[in-house]
Design a protein around this motif. Structure first.
Motif, mmCIF file in Angstrom:
data_model
loop_
_atom_site.group_PDB
_atom_site.id
_atom_site.type_symbol
_atom_site.label_atom_id
_atom_site.label_comp_id
_atom_site.label_asym_id
_atom_site.label_seq_id
_atom_site.Cartn_x
_atom_site.Cartn_y
_atom_site.Cartn_z
ATOM 1 N N VAL A 21 3.397 9.852 2.425
ATOM 2 C CA VAL A 21 2.808 9.206 3.825
ATOM 3 C C VAL A 21 2.671 7.911 3.352
ATOM 4 C CG1 VAL A 21 2.396 11.247 5.110
ATOM 5 C CG2 VAL A 21 0.449 10.519 4.036
ATOM 6 N N PRO A 22 2.659 6.602 4.136
ATOM 7 C CA PRO A 22 1.693 5.619 4.142
ATOM 8 C C PRO A 22 0.544 5.525 3.188
ATOM 9 C CG PRO A 22 3.465 5.742 5.912
ATOM 10 C CD PRO A 22 2.866 6.927 5.424
ATOM 11 N N LEU A 23 0.091 4.775 2.292
ATOM 12 C CA LEU A 23 -1.025 5.022 1.350
ATOM 13 C C LEU A 23 -2.300 4.558 2.375
ATOM 14 C CD1 LEU A 23 -2.716 4.775 -1.007
ATOM 15 C CD2 LEU A 23 -2.065 2.782 -1.482
ATOM 16 N N LEU A 24 -1.523 3.517 2.882
ATOM 17 C CA LEU A 24 -3.165 3.016 3.825
ATOM 18 C C LEU A 24 -3.389 3.193 4.847
ATOM 19 C CD1 LEU A 24 -2.009 -1.096 3.363
ATOM 20 C CD2 LEU A 24 -3.980 0.406 2.330
ATOM 21 N N SER A 25 -2.783 5.165 5.787
ATOM 22 C CA SER A 25 -2.641 4.996 6.868
ATOM 23 C C SER A 25 -4.300 7.120 5.946
ATOM 24 C CB SER A 25 -1.716 6.092 6.986
ATOM 25 O OG SER A 25 -0.288 7.248 6.335
ATOM 26 N N GLY A 50 3.024 -1.244 -5.986
ATOM 27 C CA GLY A 50 1.727 -2.642 -6.667
ATOM 28 C C GLY A 50 0.924 -2.899 -5.417
ATOM 29 N N ASP A 51 1.810 -2.709 -4.113
ATOM 30 C CA ASP A 51 1.338 -3.517 -2.595
ATOM 31 C C ASP A 51 0.837 -2.399 -2.032
ATOM 32 O OD1 ASP A 51 1.662 -4.811 -0.061
ATOM 33 O OD2 ASP A 51 3.265 -5.323 -0.080
ATOM 34 N N PRO A 52 -0.449 -2.575 -1.794
ATOM 35 C CA PRO A 52 -0.405 -1.809 -0.683
ATOM 36 C C PRO A 52 -0.187 -1.381 0.702
ATOM 37 C CG PRO A 52 -2.234 -2.570 -1.499
ATOM 38 C CD PRO A 52 -1.555 -3.651 -1.497
ATOM 39 N N GLU A 53 0.460 -2.267 0.958
ATOM 40 C CA GLU A 53 1.429 -2.101 2.528
ATOM 41 C C GLU A 53 2.646 -1.194 2.310
ATOM 42 O OE1 GLU A 53 0.536 -3.337 5.295
ATOM 43 O OE2 GLU A 53 -1.367 -4.084 4.828
#
Length: 296
Positions: A21-25, A50-53
């Motif tokens: 799943v997306p990390l920032l979620s 390396g990019d949170p998005e």
């Protein structure tokens, strides 16, 4: 994966699935610097970019089977098959979990005891299986231990917990109806002999009654930490609230205390959601921590 031997205790991993799943979620607030730091010791290019998005958090879902004191104890029973769930990723699964259990050397009837670190859907699903249109205990000879606090909380069908209540109804209640379930305190001494022990320890925060399972049998101590820590990035950012923590501030305190304890002792850790072998050791890394997986 070969079993892990700790004195007179053997631990087997039983894989169910992986779910990215997306990390920032899950962990809003993770920065590029955090990712750069975790990438020094956690290389997963399909997950951490390396990019949170664009980075993902991959949940590896598995059970642990402990052979200790002549008993076979299963810790956390994953998602389960054929179950109606309100999130698509785990709705009506059909995984080879039971085949994987047998490949590890165990039939369902071989399991003596089932322990759930907490009662979230992905830790209780294989408590039951569908048989002739009914949910029946998957492990027909096992005694199942459920923490009293989580049981009371989810039994009340609390607002915002529909996913876990679905699982409570098809994965907990049928076990109780079959007479195989027992409600226990979250600090219960499950097994206590002169040469070995198995006990629960409160770790409230992720869920109201979250606990860890601890074991030792003439060798290094082991901790099965459930969802106290979900992902390696939390060794860098143990302070960040996690998406599914019921009490984020308390969960963060428990995370930090668990990492301190693991780093300062000869503790073999058995995470519920780390990838690879999953098992390993927590090490201090300046003001944070890092993880060293054991080899397969």
């Amino acid at each position: 994966m070969k079993p892990i031997e700790l004195g007179r205790m053997r631990v087997h991993k039983v894989h169910e699935m992986e779910s990215p799943v997306p990390l920032l979620s899950q962990l809003p607030g993770v920065t590029r610097d955090d990712l750069a730091r975790v990438m020094r010791w956690y290389q997963a290019p399909d997950e951490i970019t390396g990019d949170p998005e664009t980075s993902m958090m991959t949940y590896a879902v598995h059970s642990w089977v402990i052979e200790i004191g002549g008993k076979r104890v299963l810790v956390d029973s994953c998602d389960g098959n054929h179950k109606n769930r309100s999130i698509e990723a785990v709705h009506q699964l059909n995984t080879p979990y039971l085949d994987n259990l047998r490949a590890a050397g165990f039939a369902p009837e071989d399991i003596d005891l089932v322990l759930c670190t907490h009662l979230h859907f992905d830790h209780i699903g294989w408590n039951t299986r569908l048989e002739n249109g009914r949910w029946v205990p998957t492990f027909p000879r096992a005694r199942y231990l459920f923490g009293k606090r989580d049981y009371a909380y989810f039994q009340a069908n609390p607002a915002g917990e529909a996913l876990h209540y679905e699982a409570f109804c098809d994965s907990i209640l049928p076990v109780m109806d079959a007479g195989q379930g027992e409600l226990v305190d979250e600090d219960m001494q499950v097994m206590a002999e002169i040469t070995h022990g198995l006990w629960l320890e409160p770790a409230f925060g992720h869920s109201p009654g979250c606990c860890t399972v601890n074991a030792q049998a003439g060798g290094p101590p082991a901790m099965f930490w459930g969802d106290v820590i979900h992902h390696p990035i939390q060794l860098i950012r143990h302070d960040l609230p996690f998406a599914f923590d019921s009490d984020p501030a308390q969960a963060s305190k428990v995370r930090r205390a668990t990492l301190d304890r693991a780093a300062d002792s000869d503790l073999m850790c058995f995470p519920a959601h780390f990838r690879g072998t999953a098992a390993g050791h927590v090490l201090r890394d300046g003001d944070a921590f890092k993880y060293r997986w054991i080899e397969a």
